[in-house]
Motif scaffolding. Structure first.
Motif: not given
Length: 484
Positions: A264-285
């Motif tokens: 979640s910290e990595l996702a918060l640092r990102e501004r690009d939606g695709d890069r945020i989604l790349r961090h959110v998928r493992p978070l969901h798993d």
């Protein structure tokens, strides 16, 4: 409602029977006293009859009666009593005395013997003495039969019986009082071990769950102490299970929570939606993995032997349930490139709880798919040999070494060849606990040709195998389902 103390209850339970026995003894004593009074006073009646016989003579065919004053004086010496007498001939005609004095019933004694009996005369109870008497005229040789009856009211007899009863009751009351004192003292001394046990329990600390000592306890108290120790032992095991649950939960959630925080910290640092989604998928798993671990922990905690949980076991089709579980896991097997199949020779019924058996079968299939690896085959098999239901999950994977087959049923245990992503190590412990709740056993065996076979054998039941022969063999594999 206030309950009296044990000492008072024991004393009352002893006092009431003693009072009942005292009342019974008083009744028996009174009747014995009356019998004794009758014996004493009947002698006086018989003496009076003897005196009256001496005044009866037969002269020239006629009866001459002269009642001696001494016969009545004997009765007058007894204070409070009234005397009645009558003399009758053989035809029942009254010669002298009280005409309505009752005659005795047919006498059982030999003729000319005195008959004593109780009767009622003028509304009062009387004690009667009667005797048939032959009177002879010696010069002429004639003989006549007369009846001599004497009655007495029973006040003196009752007074004597009351005096005897009063004396007896005084003695018995003294004895009962002494007995109650002895009982009270004995109960007090007998309850001392119970008071000591109560004090020992009260002095214990909140965390002291050691068994109570049974030394120097009466035999009647040992079952109580044993029951208390068993209860304390169950309580201790429940507390340990609760602590173990908290420790297991902390152990199970610590890593997923740390991963979720980092992702979640990595996702918060990102501004690009695709890069945020790349961090959110493992978070969901990771969240899904943590949720599954929590669910497994709750299941394991509920199935603890000392949790008090007892599932309601109802007849159900084991083959149908296992087939539905295999169908549910078919997409997962296809995604992992595992060939999942199902086999059943005939309908098999067991006594069980559907939700728990569904979880048991799902855990076995999940483990088989997870550890067998891509390209392996997994078969869910149901059979009922000799009416003993059998559920098997067979895989062609690497199997489990013989030295690890007992360890895999321990919580969080993973084999040396497994990784953190291969599960939480709670699946087989849950399987064993569910099997225990159903009276079944779990065994790990080698699969011919390589792999592992997990067998769950249920107890023989009346419903096992019911309906066998109603359907033919069922068999399918997931590649067939794909073609459909």
């Amino acid at each position: 409602m206030r309950v009296p103390n044990l000492r008072l209850q024991l004393s009352l339970w002893l006092l009431l029977p003693l009072l009942a026995l005292l009342a019974m003894d008083a009744w028996m004593t009174y009747h014995r006293a009356m019998d004794a009074a009758h014996v004493a006073f009947d002698r006086t009646l018989e003496a009076s009859l003897k005196s009256m016989r001496e005044g009866i003579r037969l002269h020239e065919g006629r009866l001459a009666i002269d009642v001696p004053y001494l016969a009545l004086e004997i009765f007058e010496s007894e204070a409070g009593s009234r005397i009645y007498y009558v003399i009758r001939d053989e035809h029942g005609a009254t010669l002298t005395g009280y005409d309505d004095l009752p005659m005795p019933a047919a006498p059982k004694q030999p003729l000319y013997k005195t008959v004593f009996y109780d009767a009622v005369f003028r509304g009062e109870p009387v004690r009667m003495a009667a005797q048939p008497l032959p009177v002879r005229d010696m010069p002429s040789g004639q003989a006549r039969l007369v009846w001599v009856l004497v009655g007495e009211t029973i006040e003196p007899r009752q007074s004597l019986a009351h005096e005897i009863l009063a004396g007896s009751l005084q003695q018995e009351m003294v004895l009962v009082t002494l007995a109650l004192g002895i009982v009270w003292f004995g109960v007090r001394r007998g309850l001392r071990p119970l008071h000591r046990l109560s004090a020992a329990v009260a002095e214990r600390g909140a965390d002291d769950l050691a068994p109570l000592e049974q030394k120097d306890l009466p035999a009647e108290m040992k079952p109580l102490v044993e029951a208390i120790n068993q209860y304390v032992a169950r309580l201790h095991r429940m507390l340990l299970a609760r602590k173990r649950f908290f420790a297991d939960a902390a152990h199970q959630l610590k890593t997923p929570l740390a991963i979720m925080q980092a992702q979640s910290e990595l996702a918060l640092r990102e501004r690009d939606g695709d890069r945020i989604l790349r961090h959110v998928r493992p978070l969901h798993d990771t969240v899904r993995h943590a949720a599954k671990g929590v669910q497994q922990l709750l299941s394991l905690s509920r199935l603890e032997p000392d949790s008090g949980y007892a599932p309601a076991l109802l007849p159900l089709r084991l083959d149908t349930l296992a087939r539905d579980v295999a169908l549910e896991w078919t997409p997962v097997a296809r995604a992992g490139q595992v060939d999942l199949g199902f086999e059943a020779d005939a309908p098999v019924q067991v006594l069980g709880q559907a939700e728990l058996l569904w979880e048991l079968t799902g855990n076995l299939v999940d483990n088989a798919i997870r550890y067998a690896g891509p390209g392996a085959q997994v078969t869910v098999r149901v059979a009922g040999p000799e009416n003993q239901p059998l559920l098997q999950v067979v895989d062609s994977g690497p199997g489990v070494a013989a030295g690890e087959r007992d360890k895999v049923f321990q919580r969080f245990y993973r084999g040396e060849s497994t990784s953190e992503q291969d599960g939480s190590g709670l699946g087989l412990p849950i399987v064993r606990q569910i099997a225990r709740a159903h009276g079944a056993t779990v065994a790990l065996e080698d699969t011919p040709g390589g792999g592992l076979t997990v067998s769950v054998r249920f107890a023989v039941t009346a419903v096992a195998g019911a309906g066998a022969g109603l359907a033919s063999r069922q068999s399918w594999r997931n590649h067939q389902e794909v073609s459909k």
